[in-house]
Motif scaffolding. Structure first.
Motif, PDB file in Angstrom:
ATOM      1  N   GLU A 102     -52.840  -2.444  -5.602  1.00  0.00           N
ATOM      2  CA  GLU A 102     -52.459  -2.776  -6.972  1.00  0.00           C
ATOM      3  C   GLU A 102     -53.504  -2.346  -7.993  1.00  0.00           C
ATOM      4  O   GLU A 102     -53.220  -2.243  -9.195  1.00  0.00           O
ATOM      5  CB  GLU A 102     -52.219  -4.285  -7.110  1.00  0.00           C
ATOM      6  N   PHE A 103     -54.733  -2.107  -7.544  1.00  0.00           N
ATOM      7  CA  PHE A 103     -55.814  -1.699  -8.436  1.00  0.00           C
ATOM      8  C   PHE A 103     -55.438  -0.443  -9.207  1.00  0.00           C
ATOM      9  O   PHE A 103     -55.709  -0.318 -10.395  1.00  0.00           O
ATOM     10  CB  PHE A 103     -57.082  -1.463  -7.613  1.00  0.00           C
ATOM     11  N   TRP A 104     -54.780   0.498  -8.516  1.00  0.00           N
ATOM     12  CA  TRP A 104     -54.443   1.784  -9.143  1.00  0.00           C
ATOM     13  C   TRP A 104     -53.264   1.657 -10.095  1.00  0.00           C
ATOM     14  O   TRP A 104     -53.025   2.532 -10.923  1.00  0.00           O
ATOM     15  CB  TRP A 104     -54.159   2.823  -8.055  1.00  0.00           C
ATOM     16  N   LYS A 105     -52.550   0.572 -10.006  1.00  0.00           N
ATOM     17  CA  LYS A 105     -51.413   0.347 -10.892  1.00  0.00           C
ATOM     18  C   LYS A 105     -51.801  -0.465 -12.118  1.00  0.00           C
ATOM     19  O   LYS A 105     -51.365  -0.174 -13.238  1.00  0.00           O
ATOM     20  CB  LYS A 105     -50.295  -0.376 -10.130  1.00  0.00           C
ATOM     21  N   TYR A 106     -52.659  -1.491 -11.911  1.00  0.00           N
ATOM     22  CA  TYR A 106     -52.959  -2.416 -12.998  1.00  0.00           C
ATOM     23  C   TYR A 106     -54.314  -2.196 -13.670  1.00  0.00           C
ATOM     24  O   TYR A 106     -54.523  -2.645 -14.790  1.00  0.00           O
ATOM     25  CB  TYR A 106     -52.886  -3.859 -12.484  1.00  0.00           C
ATOM     26  N   VAL A 107     -55.250  -1.549 -12.995  1.00  0.00           N
ATOM     27  CA  VAL A 107     -56.582  -1.367 -13.575  1.00  0.00           C
ATOM     28  C   VAL A 107     -56.878   0.113 -13.809  1.00  0.00           C
ATOM     29  O   VAL A 107     -57.091   0.544 -14.936  1.00  0.00           O
ATOM     30  CB  VAL A 107     -57.675  -1.990 -12.674  1.00  0.00           C
ATOM     31  N   ALA A 108     -56.895   0.901 -12.750  1.00  0.00           N
ATOM     32  CA  ALA A 108     -57.178   2.330 -12.876  1.00  0.00           C
ATOM     33  C   ALA A 108     -55.869   3.104 -12.975  1.00  0.00           C
ATOM     34  O   ALA A 108     -55.631   4.057 -12.232  1.00  0.00           O
ATOM     35  CB  ALA A 108     -58.009   2.807 -11.694  1.00  0.00           C
ATOM     36  N   ASP A 109     -55.024   2.682 -13.899  1.00  0.00           N
ATOM     37  CA  ASP A 109     -53.764   3.392 -14.095  1.00  0.00           C
ATOM     38  C   ASP A 109     -54.034   4.740 -14.758  1.00  0.00           C
ATOM     39  O   ASP A 109     -55.146   5.010 -15.230  1.00  0.00           O
ATOM     40  CB  ASP A 109     -52.817   2.553 -14.960  1.00  0.00           C
ATOM     41  N   GLU A 110     -53.023   5.587 -14.793  1.00  0.00           N
ATOM     42  CA  GLU A 110     -53.201   6.965 -15.276  1.00  0.00           C
ATOM     43  C   GLU A 110     -53.763   7.018 -16.696  1.00  0.00           C
ATOM     44  O   GLU A 110     -54.674   7.789 -16.993  1.00  0.00           O
ATOM     45  CB  GLU A 110     -51.862   7.705 -15.217  1.00  0.00           C
ATOM     46  N   GLN A 111     -53.247   6.188 -17.583  1.00  0.00           N
ATOM     47  CA  GLN A 111     -53.694   6.219 -18.970  1.00  0.00           C
ATOM     48  C   GLN A 111     -55.139   5.740 -19.107  1.00  0.00           C
ATOM     49  O   GLN A 111     -55.929   6.334 -19.851  1.00  0.00           O
ATOM     50  CB  GLN A 111     -52.791   5.348 -19.839  1.00  0.00           C
ATOM     51  N   SER A 112     -55.514   4.682 -18.367  1.00  0.00           N
ATOM     52  CA  SER A 112     -56.881   4.154 -18.465  1.00  0.00           C
ATOM     53  C   SER A 112     -57.908   5.169 -17.995  1.00  0.00           C
ATOM     54  O   SER A 112     -58.976   5.320 -18.591  1.00  0.00           O
ATOM     55  CB  SER A 112     -56.995   2.876 -17.623  1.00  0.00           C
ATOM     56  N   VAL A 113     -57.611   5.872 -16.915  1.00  0.00           N
ATOM     57  CA  VAL A 113     -58.529   6.886 -16.400  1.00  0.00           C
ATOM     58  C   VAL A 113     -58.583   8.084 -17.340  1.00  0.00           C
ATOM     59  O   VAL A 113     -59.657   8.639 -17.616  1.00  0.00           O
ATOM     60  CB  VAL A 113     -58.113   7.323 -14.979  1.00  0.00           C
ATOM     61  N   LYS A 114     -57.424   8.474 -17.862  1.00  0.00           N
ATOM     62  CA  LYS A 114     -57.354   9.623 -18.752  1.00  0.00           C
ATOM     63  C   LYS A 114     -58.134   9.381 -20.043  1.00  0.00           C
ATOM     64  O   LYS A 114     -58.754  10.297 -20.600  1.00  0.00           O
ATOM     65  CB  LYS A 114     -55.885   9.925 -19.072  1.00  0.00           C
ATOM     66  N   GLU A 115     -58.145   8.126 -20.518  1.00  0.00           N
ATOM     67  CA  GLU A 115     -58.796   7.796 -21.791  1.00  0.00           C
ATOM     68  C   GLU A 115     -60.212   7.256 -21.611  1.00  0.00           C
ATOM     69  O   GLU A 115     -60.749   6.598 -22.508  1.00  0.00           O
ATOM     70  CB  GLU A 115     -57.950   6.785 -22.557  1.00  0.00           C
ATOM     71  N   ALA A 116     -60.838   7.549 -20.481  1.00  0.00           N
ATOM     72  CA  ALA A 116     -62.183   7.037 -20.205  1.00  0.00           C
ATOM     73  C   ALA A 116     -63.190   7.430 -21.280  1.00  0.00           C
ATOM     74  O   ALA A 116     -64.121   6.687 -21.590  1.00  0.00           O
ATOM     75  CB  ALA A 116     -62.655   7.534 -18.835  1.00  0.00           C
TER      76      ALA A 116
END
Length: 285
Positions: free
Chosen positions: A99-113
């Motif tokens: 679930e970490f990749w869905k709720y925390v390190a989701d695509e938008q969060s990583v992209k907007e680092a």
């Protein structure tokens, strides 16, 4: 002394999923709010306690601990690699729940680092938090003169309902009247003497207009983006408090005003004609 929350149950489910599998830091539970600087400090303190070394030796531990994190240029903007589905912390892979990749390190969060590089350390992602609203809240200010709907983030049930009832009562009573007297952050270093005679002598030096002006000048010359708004002197028995107020512009100002207090203490130590037995950065005045 480093304070941080280790009660995972106080976080929403997505945050608990994120930190449940992360390794403890110096015997304490990992918390998303634990920054690199706090982690370094904890490790330094742990090393000092283990070796039973004097405080002076901690200074030697800090550079080593800091190097373990790598330089800012070496670290990626986000420690979460979605492509490989790996979270790497301090050179080691950390196991996380799917679930970490869905709720925390989701695509938008990583992209907007890139957006968060100046706001957090060892960035791994973001969490969503429930946001409610209260209002309308009527404000009768010099600049704000209307009804507001106020967004508030919490996961404590019934909290917003209580705020909402309060806002309704205030609005029906005509609104809240607001005036700003001044803007600034305050720190009040305290100078402690052996008796009230010595304290009174120091106060006489501190309240002199030329002393206050010199304090204002040295603080503003030493610290950028810092405007001294006032310097006030108070004496309580054998203690003298020098309360200094600053306008830190758009910054919160807690670090700046603490630095200002340190500058004041250093200047007093160098320029007062007699010895100051004790001084502390904040006297609670």
């Amino acid at each position: 002394s480093v304070s941080f929350c280790s009660n995972r149950s106080s976080f929403p489910p997505c945050a608990r999923v994120a930190c449940a599998q992360l390794h403890p830091v110096a015997g304490a539970s990992f918390c998303p709010m634990l920054t690199a600087s706090a982690s370094v400090a904890i490790r330094a303190a742990a090393a000092a306690a283990t070796r039973r070394c004097p405080i002076a030796r901690v200074a030697g531990v800090l550079p080593q601990a800091a190097r373990a994190f790598g330089s800012a240029k070496e670290r990626p903007l986000c420690l979460s690699d979605r492509e490989s589905q790996k979270l790497t912390y301090r050179g080691k892979e950390v196991p996380v729940a799917p679930e970490f990749w869905k709720y925390v390190a989701d695509e938008q969060s990583v992209k907007e680092a890139e957006l968060y590089k100046n706001n957090t350390d060892n960035y791994i992602g973001t969490v969503k938090y429930p946001v409610g609203s209260v209002g309308p809240l009527r404000v009768n200010g010099e600049h704000a003169k209307r009804d507001y709907v106020v967004p508030l983030a919490t996961h404590e049930g019934a909290l917003l309902a209580s705020y909402d009832r309060g806002a309704k009562a205030i609005t029906q009573a005509g609104g809240v009247n607001v005036r700003i007297k001044s803007r600034g952050m305050v720190r009040a270093p305290v100078f402690v003497f052996k008796n009230i005679v010595d304290a009174a002598e120091f106060r006489k030096f501190a309240v002199a207009p030329e002393t206050k002006e010199k304090i204002r000048q040295v603080v503003q010359q030493t610290i950028s983006h810092c405007t001294v708004t006032f310097v006030r002197i108070f004496m309580t028995d054998r203690k003298v408090h020098i309360s200094i107020g600053i306008d830190s512009d758009d910054a919160s100002g807690m670090n700046i005003v603490t630095y200002a207090g340190d500058v004041v203490m250093d200047w007093m130590k160098q320029n007062y004609h007699s010895t100051i037995p004790e001084m502390y950065i904040e006297g609670g005045f």
